[in-house]
Write a protein that holds these residues in place. Structure first.
Motif, short mmCIF file in Angstrom:
data_model
loop_
_atom_site.label_atom_id
_atom_site.label_comp_id
_atom_site.label_asym_id
_atom_site.label_seq_id
_atom_site.Cartn_x
_atom_site.Cartn_y
_atom_site.Cartn_z
N ILE A 163 0.86 -1.18 0.00
CA ILE A 163 0.00 0.00 0.00
C ILE A 163 0.90 1.23 0.00
O ILE A 163 1.76 1.39 0.85
N LEU A 164 0.72 2.07 -1.02
CA LEU A 164 1.64 3.17 -1.26
C LEU A 164 0.84 4.40 -1.68
O LEU A 164 -0.10 4.30 -2.44
N SER A 165 1.26 5.56 -1.16
CA SER A 165 0.55 6.78 -1.51
C SER A 165 0.99 7.28 -2.89
O SER A 165 2.15 7.61 -3.10
N ILE A 166 0.07 7.27 -3.83
CA ILE A 166 0.33 7.78 -5.18
C ILE A 166 -0.74 8.83 -5.49
O ILE A 166 -1.93 8.54 -5.41
N GLY A 167 -0.32 10.04 -5.83
CA GLY A 167 -1.30 11.10 -6.11
C GLY A 167 -2.12 11.46 -4.90
O GLY A 167 -3.29 11.80 -5.03
N GLY A 168 -1.53 11.34 -3.71
CA GLY A 168 -2.20 11.77 -2.48
C GLY A 168 -3.16 10.77 -1.87
O GLY A 168 -3.74 11.02 -0.82
N LEU A 169 -3.35 9.60 -2.52
CA LEU A 169 -4.24 8.59 -1.94
C LEU A 169 -3.49 7.26 -1.81
O LEU A 169 -2.70 6.92 -2.69
N PRO A 170 -3.76 6.50 -0.72
CA PRO A 170 -3.11 5.19 -0.61
C PRO A 170 -3.69 4.22 -1.65
O PRO A 170 -4.91 4.14 -1.80
N ARG A 171 -2.83 3.54 -2.38
CA ARG A 171 -3.31 2.59 -3.40
C ARG A 171 -2.58 1.27 -3.20
O ARG A 171 -1.43 1.25 -2.80
N SER A 172 -3.25 0.15 -3.52
CA SER A 172 -2.59 -1.14 -3.28
C SER A 172 -2.08 -1.76 -4.58
O SER A 172 -2.78 -1.78 -5.59
N PHE A 173 -0.86 -2.24 -4.52
CA PHE A 173 -0.18 -2.80 -5.69
C PHE A 173 0.19 -4.26 -5.45
O PHE A 173 0.60 -4.62 -4.35
N ARG A 174 0.05 -5.06 -6.49
CA ARG A 174 0.59 -6.43 -6.46
C ARG A 174 1.75 -6.50 -7.45
O ARG A 174 1.70 -5.87 -8.49
#
Length: 405
Positions: A163-174
């Motif tokens: 879970i990483l903040s991209i563009g100001g929102l936390p987003r989840s990556f696999r």
């Protein structure tokens, strides 16, 4: 937390490995930290990709998948010219990765949307170093010890989300890892196969040298990391109490424990080199009309090679090389070089065959040199299968003196 920085690649190993002091031998980034850093570098591209796909970035917070290309190669001689540093092996190995693409699985649109694709996946600019090590790539024990933590981190990340903040929102990556950046030597090392001189000539299938020379066309990819692991267990336990030769035939040349999953491929450079090496030998054989002879002597062969080298030097200003390299291969594999060789070939029929062989080769070559063949050379891509069959037919008929098993 990403402010870990560069860490000792052997963190956890206490004593020194062999002769080199352990604290000087390797440096690496933590794999997850390196991936976070690389993704943050792409933050703007990802946001732009979302906008271009007309997706609302406030909704897209999960379902991102990142395709990672992993590469590992020996860097040859890196000895100090005159320095008084610690005694370390003069060979180095570099493990690196490239973010190939970022895709997003959305609820409404069918399937995946590609948010980002690396425009230059083969450039050293998109290739991020992860680990640099003073170790000879042939030193299996040290190499496995040094890369083991990377394998462990990679396995942990395969099963989890970031879970990483991209563009100001936390987003989840696999993350999906594809180990395609390995040369044949390194693939054999990582996958527990015998070294390159083995009768098992292929890293993709179980064929032997003699089987391969009898069948040039019908091949499929059958080897896999899982199968290699199973075969190693058979090799280790010998459950059927077979002799060494029977056992080796059963495991098809897997005789060490595979420790990293790779996807064996052939890069364009080595494709050029391998083909040029073979053509160089064919040229010599054609100059000496080997198809009419039985077991020519060493002296005869030497004289054909000298004649070939002299002609190439005269016509193409191509100096002989000790070991085939990329530049030599590129200059040798031209219609111009084929014509130069033809001047030394006695019969017109054989000259025509050589020209045809080179013509087919040059038709196929752009397909493996291109980053994206479907865009860059669609016509040659369409004809590729036909050309390669024709190429194999020609080799197994006109040039069968070289390839009859």
């Amino acid at each position: 937390c990403c402010n870990v920085g560069i860490i000792n690649g052997l963190s956890g190993w206490s004593s020194s490995l062999d002769d080199a002091p352990a604290d000087t031998i390797t440096r690496r980034f933590r794999y997850d930290v390196a991936l976070v850093s690389a993704l943050k570098d792409l933050e703007e591209d990802i946001m732009e990709g979302l906008r271009d796909s007309e997706l609302d970035d406030s909704v897209c917070t999960s379902g991102f998948s990142v395709m990672i290309k992993e590469s590992c190669d020996g860097m040859g001689d890196v000895s100090e010219k005159h320095g008084g540093g610690p005694a370390v092996p003069e060979k180095a190995v570099r493990f690196s990765f490239t973010i190939m693409s970022v895709t997003l699985v959305t609820d409404d649109k069918e399937g995946e949307v590609t948010i980002f694709t690396e425009p230059k996946p083969n450039s050293e600019l998109s290739c991020k170093p992860l680990c640099l090590t003073f170790v000879d790539e042939s030193d299996h024990e040290t190499l496995t010890a040094v890369l083991a933590p990377i394998v462990a981190e990679r396995n942990a990340m395969k099963e989890s989300k970031l879970i990483l903040s991209i563009g100001g929102l936390p987003r989840s990556f696999r993350f999906h890892f594809r180990g395609t950046g390995y040369d044949e030597k390194m693939v054999r090392e990582m996958e527990g196969l015998e070294a390159s001189g083995s009768t098992y000539v292929c890293t993709l299938c179980d064929t032997t040298r003699s089987e391969a020379s009898k069948n040039m066309v019908l091949h499929s990819i059958t080897r896999s990391h899982e199968e290699n692991l199973e075969r190693y267990e058979i090799w280790r336990k010998n459950p059927y109490s077979e002799s060494v030769d029977e056992l080796r035939d059963r495991v098809k040349g897997v005789s060490a424990k595979p420790f990293m999953e790779t996807q064996p491929t052939l890069d364009a450079l080595h494709c050029d080199i391998g083909n040029a090496t073979e053509f160089y030998k064919i040229f010599q054989d054609e100059i000496g009309e080997v198809y009419t002879k039985v077991n020519p002597s060493r002296e005869e062969r030497r004289s054909w090679r000298a004649a070939l080298d002299k002609q190439l030097r005269k016509k193409l200003r191509l100096k002989p090389v000790m070991r085939m390299n990329g530049n030599y291969a590129r200059k040798l594999m031209t219609q111009e070089a084929a014509e130069a060789v033809c001047e030394l070939v006695p019969t017109e029929e054989r000259r025509e065959a050589l020209r045809e062989l080179m013509r087919l080769y040059l038709q196929m070559k752009p397909v493996w040199r291109a980053t994206c063949p479907a865009k860059e050379c669609p016509d040659q891509l369409c004809r590729y299968s036909f050309n390669s069959q024709r190429f194999a037919d020609l080799l197994s008929s006109t040039f069968k003196y070289r390839y009859n098993g």
